[in-house]
Design a protein around this motif. Sequence first.
Motif, PDB file in Angstrom:
ATOM      1  N   PRO A 172       0.969  -1.256  -0.030  1.00 40.26           N
ATOM      2  CA  PRO A 172       0.181  -0.115  -0.030  1.00 40.26           C
ATOM      3  C   PRO A 172       0.948   1.251  -0.133  1.00 40.26           C
ATOM      4  O   PRO A 172       1.882   1.318   0.580  1.00 40.26           O
ATOM      5  CB  PRO A 172      -0.727   0.157   1.180  1.00 40.26           C
ATOM      6  CG  PRO A 172      -0.826  -1.328   1.472  1.00 40.26           C
ATOM      7  CD  PRO A 172       0.661  -1.905   1.365  1.00 40.26           C
ATOM      8  N   GLN A 222      -5.411   2.229   0.996  1.00 39.31           N
ATOM      9  CA  GLN A 222      -5.050   1.307  -0.090  1.00 39.31           C
ATOM     10  C   GLN A 222      -5.186  -0.216   0.358  1.00 39.31           C
ATOM     11  O   GLN A 222      -4.503  -0.533   1.333  1.00 39.31           O
ATOM     12  CB  GLN A 222      -4.093   1.573  -0.839  1.00 39.31           C
ATOM     13  CG  GLN A 222      -3.776   0.722  -2.186  1.00 39.31           C
ATOM     14  CD  GLN A 222      -2.522   0.996  -3.054  1.00 39.31           C
ATOM     15  OE1 GLN A 222      -1.692   1.936  -2.490  1.00 39.31           O
ATOM     16  NE2 GLN A 222      -2.401   0.489  -4.063  1.00 39.31           N
ATOM     17  N   THR A 253      -3.664  -4.431  -2.656  1.00 38.01           N
ATOM     18  CA  THR A 253      -2.024  -4.771  -3.053  1.00 38.01           C
ATOM     19  C   THR A 253      -1.741  -6.093  -2.611  1.00 38.01           C
ATOM     20  O   THR A 253      -2.393  -6.738  -2.132  1.00 38.01           O
ATOM     21  CB  THR A 253      -0.964  -3.817  -2.342  1.00 38.01           C
ATOM     22  OG1 THR A 253      -1.128  -4.307  -0.901  1.00 38.01           O
ATOM     23  CG2 THR A 253      -1.548  -2.381  -2.314  1.00 38.01           C
TER      24      THR A 253
END
Length: 306
Positions: free
Chosen positions: A108, A113, A116
Motif C-alpha cells: 500500500p 489502499q 495490493t
Amino acid sequence: MIQTHRKGDWFEIIVPDKWANFSVEELFRNIWHAPKKQTHSLRMEKRVKVNGQIAVWTVPLKRKDRLEIQFFTEEELTIKPTFYDLSILYEDDHLLVVNKPANMDTHPNSSEQTDTLANAVAFHLQAKGEYRQVKHIHRLDKDTTGAVLFAKHPFIGSILDQLLEKREIKRTYLAIVHGILSTKKGTIKESIGRDRHHATRRRVSPGGQKAITHYEVIDTNHQESISIVKCSLETGRTHQIRVHFSYIGHPLAGDQLYGGNPIFPRQALHAVKLELIHPFTEEMIQCHAPFLDKKEIFTRIDPYRI
C-alpha cells in the motif's frame, strides 16, 4: 541442511557440528548478523532457550543442543487483510514467495489502499491463524509480474534485508524489448538518477546511482522485430531494466514511459526466478514464476528452464 522444527510460538534448531563452541551471542552476532535491537529484545524478554532452559548467552553451544527462539508471537496488523487468490511459489514458517500478477502494487502507498499484494498476503496468513506483520523484502512495479519475497516475522525480515543488500538473493527477469540486439550477451553499466522534468521517470545520469544490468538474448522474432532477454541485476535501482534498455535503443515492449510501443498491454517485464540460501536451514530455495496470463508473448518461453 540444518534440522529445524516449529513448536507453537517457538522455533527449534538442532545445533549442527559447525556451530558447536559458538555461544548464543556469537551465533546471533556473527552467523546471522542480527540487529542489536532485536537481539537485545529477545535476550531481555527471555525468548531464547537452550535444551528447554533460558539461554545463558555466553556459554558455548554443543552439537545437537536444542536452540529455541520465540519468533511466532501474534502482532497487531497494520495492513488490512484482503482476499485475493494468490499464486504461492514457496512458503515455510519464516518466508513466503508469491507470483505477483500485473496491475497490482506490491504494497500500500496509503493506509486506505487495500488491493495490493501485501494485503492479499496478510489475508493468506490470517486465514491460517497467523496474526503477524508481513514485510516485502523487495518490490516490483505495478505492471511488472513475477516472484516477490515476503518475511513472516521481523527477525527473518532483518536477515533477508541484509542478504538483499549483499546481493545474496538472486533475481532473474525476462523482458521483451524492441529490436534485434547485435550483442547477444552483455552488461549495461550506466548510473541512474531522477528525471528533473518528470515525477516518476528515471534516466541515465553520470551523477546518478551506480546501476549494472547483465543480459542475455534467449529468443528473437525478426518479423515482429522483438527480442526476449534474460536479465540479472547487480544493483536494484528504480526502473533499472526499463531505463537501461531504453538507453541502448531497445525499450521494453509496452513501456510507453520509456519509449516502448503499445504492442504489449503493459511493460513486458517478468521476475521469472528467485534464489536464496535459507538463513536458518541453509538449503537452496529456488522459485520459478510461471506466466499467469497465458495469452502473453512470454508463454513461448519455459520459465523452468531459465
